[in-house]
Design a protein around this motif. Structure first.
Motif, PDB file in Angstrom:
ATOM      1  N   TYR A  65       0.815  -1.208   0.000  1.00 46.09           N
ATOM      2  CA  TYR A  65       0.000   0.000   0.000  1.00 46.09           C
ATOM      3  C   TYR A  65       0.856   1.269   0.000  1.00 46.09           C
ATOM      4  CZ  TYR A  65      -3.824  -3.122   1.441  1.00 46.09           C
ATOM      5  OH  TYR A  65      -4.747  -4.143   1.515  1.00 46.09           O
ATOM      6  N   PRO A  68      -0.333   3.820  -3.887  1.00 46.88           N
ATOM      7  CA  PRO A  68      -1.729   3.368  -4.023  1.00 46.88           C
ATOM      8  C   PRO A  68      -2.097   2.900  -5.430  1.00 46.88           C
ATOM      9  CG  PRO A  68      -1.629   5.752  -3.978  1.00 46.88           C
ATOM     10  CD  PRO A  68      -0.228   5.276  -3.725  1.00 46.88           C
ATOM     11  N   LEU A  73      -5.685  -0.995  -3.822  1.00 41.79           N
ATOM     12  CA  LEU A  73      -6.556  -0.106  -3.058  1.00 41.79           C
ATOM     13  C   LEU A  73      -8.025  -0.471  -3.259  1.00 41.79           C
ATOM     14  CD1 LEU A  73      -6.678   2.312  -1.194  1.00 41.79           C
ATOM     15  CD2 LEU A  73      -6.639   3.815  -3.200  1.00 41.79           C
TER      16      LEU A  73
END
Length: 315
Positions: A65, A68, A73
């Motif tokens: 993460y 993104p 996501l």
């Protein structure tokens, strides 16, 4: 109703766009959760927890993460989306990349770039480069929405006491991976957050002439922007672009230099509080939205403006 706001951040600092999105979410209800997906992003979670009006901060912390990517996501958002009536995110590059995938996975229609909330299922959004405002109503069980942040005030950054809740990260999705990024470093304010912006268009003639704008920007503590024509001509990098296909901003002061005022550019800056236009063409469309304007040769006007700013600073 429960609302989920997707936080925009760089793993260290919460972006201002998130604050505007939380204000939009507050028009829908008072049960607002913020999702922070990142890597080593504890500082961001703490900042989100302090925002007034936030009920809970849910944190998914994992290496995949850190940047993104839409696949990772979107997968994370869809795992928790069933708990919410609305999923909101600022209409930035990140959300424009990820939320259409979220909407597709949830089999709902995305409502893009809203500028007003009429009710829990009715929203206002601009179309035709902002020339028309459309009021749309959604019957989907989960509303997936991007928010035009310039249309909403920022939520207070202090006064909140939200709980921070760890969220189990989803498995990394194969198919795409982050390779690298090129960031423009500047001592001036970020374009989307600056209170003052000076932008140049095709009339600047060359990238070298943008030094005239940078000189004034330094004296005003302003950001430097550009029209799409100037970017396409190679005068400045893409991240300078203001307009329908660039960045949408609403600073306190916007100075447009050598910009004719095409509708696509106006869509990105017409909500500025005070607009000043400098152009040699007295019939340029930019003058129709300008609060103040100067008809003249920008290569004479800009040095004079710089000189006057020097006098003000000396006094």
């Amino acid at each position: 109703m429960s609302i989920l706001v997707i936080a925009e951040h760089d793993n260290q600092t919460l972006k201002a766009a998130t604050l505007n999105t939380i204000t939009a979410a507050a028009r829908l209800g008072d049960e607002i959760d913020v999702l922070v997906a990142g890597s080593q992003c504890a500082k961001v979670a703490e900042q989100a927890a302090n925002i007034a009006g936030v009920n809970r901060v849910r944190v998914a912390d994992a290496p995949h993460y850190a940047h993104p990517l839409a696949e990772n996501l979107a997968t994370l958002i869809t795992t928790v989306a069933a708990e919410y009536s609305h999923v909101l995110a600022p209409a930035t590059t990140t959300a424009k990349n990820a939320l259409p995938r979220v909407a597709a996975l949830l089999d709902v229609a995305q409502i893009s770039d809203i500028v007003a909330v009429e009710s829990a299922d009715t929203f206002v959004r601009p179309i035709y480069a902002g020339n028309v405002l459309a009021t749309v109503r959604s019957a989907d069980p989960i509303k997936v929405i991007t928010v035009r942040t310039t249309a909403f005030a920022a939520a207070p950054v202090e006064g909140g006491t939200a709980a921070i809740e760890p969220l189990a990260p989803t498995v990394e999705v194969p198919g795409s991976r982050f390779l690298s990024q090129q960031l423009t470093r500047s001592g001036r304010p970020e374009l989307t957050a600056a209170q003052r912006v000076i932008s140049g268009g095709r009339g600047m003639g060359s990238g070298a002439n943008f030094a005239l704008l940078e000189d004034i920007a330094n004296k005003l503590d302003a950001a430097v922007g550009a029209s799409r024509a100037a970017v396409d001509a190679g005068f400045v990098p893409n991240d300078y672009q203001v307009g329908q296909t660039g960045k949408v901003i609403a600073p306190q002061l916007y100075i447009a230099v050598g910009i004719s005022g095409a509708i696509q550019h106006l869509a990105g800056m017409k909500d500025s509080k005070v607009i000043v236009a400098i152009n040699k063409d007295e019939e340029a469309p930019i003058f129709q939205v300008a609060d103040y304007w100067i008809v003249g040769d920008l290569f004479k006007v800009l040095p004079e403006l710089s000189s006057e700013l020097d006098k003000l600073q000396q006094n």
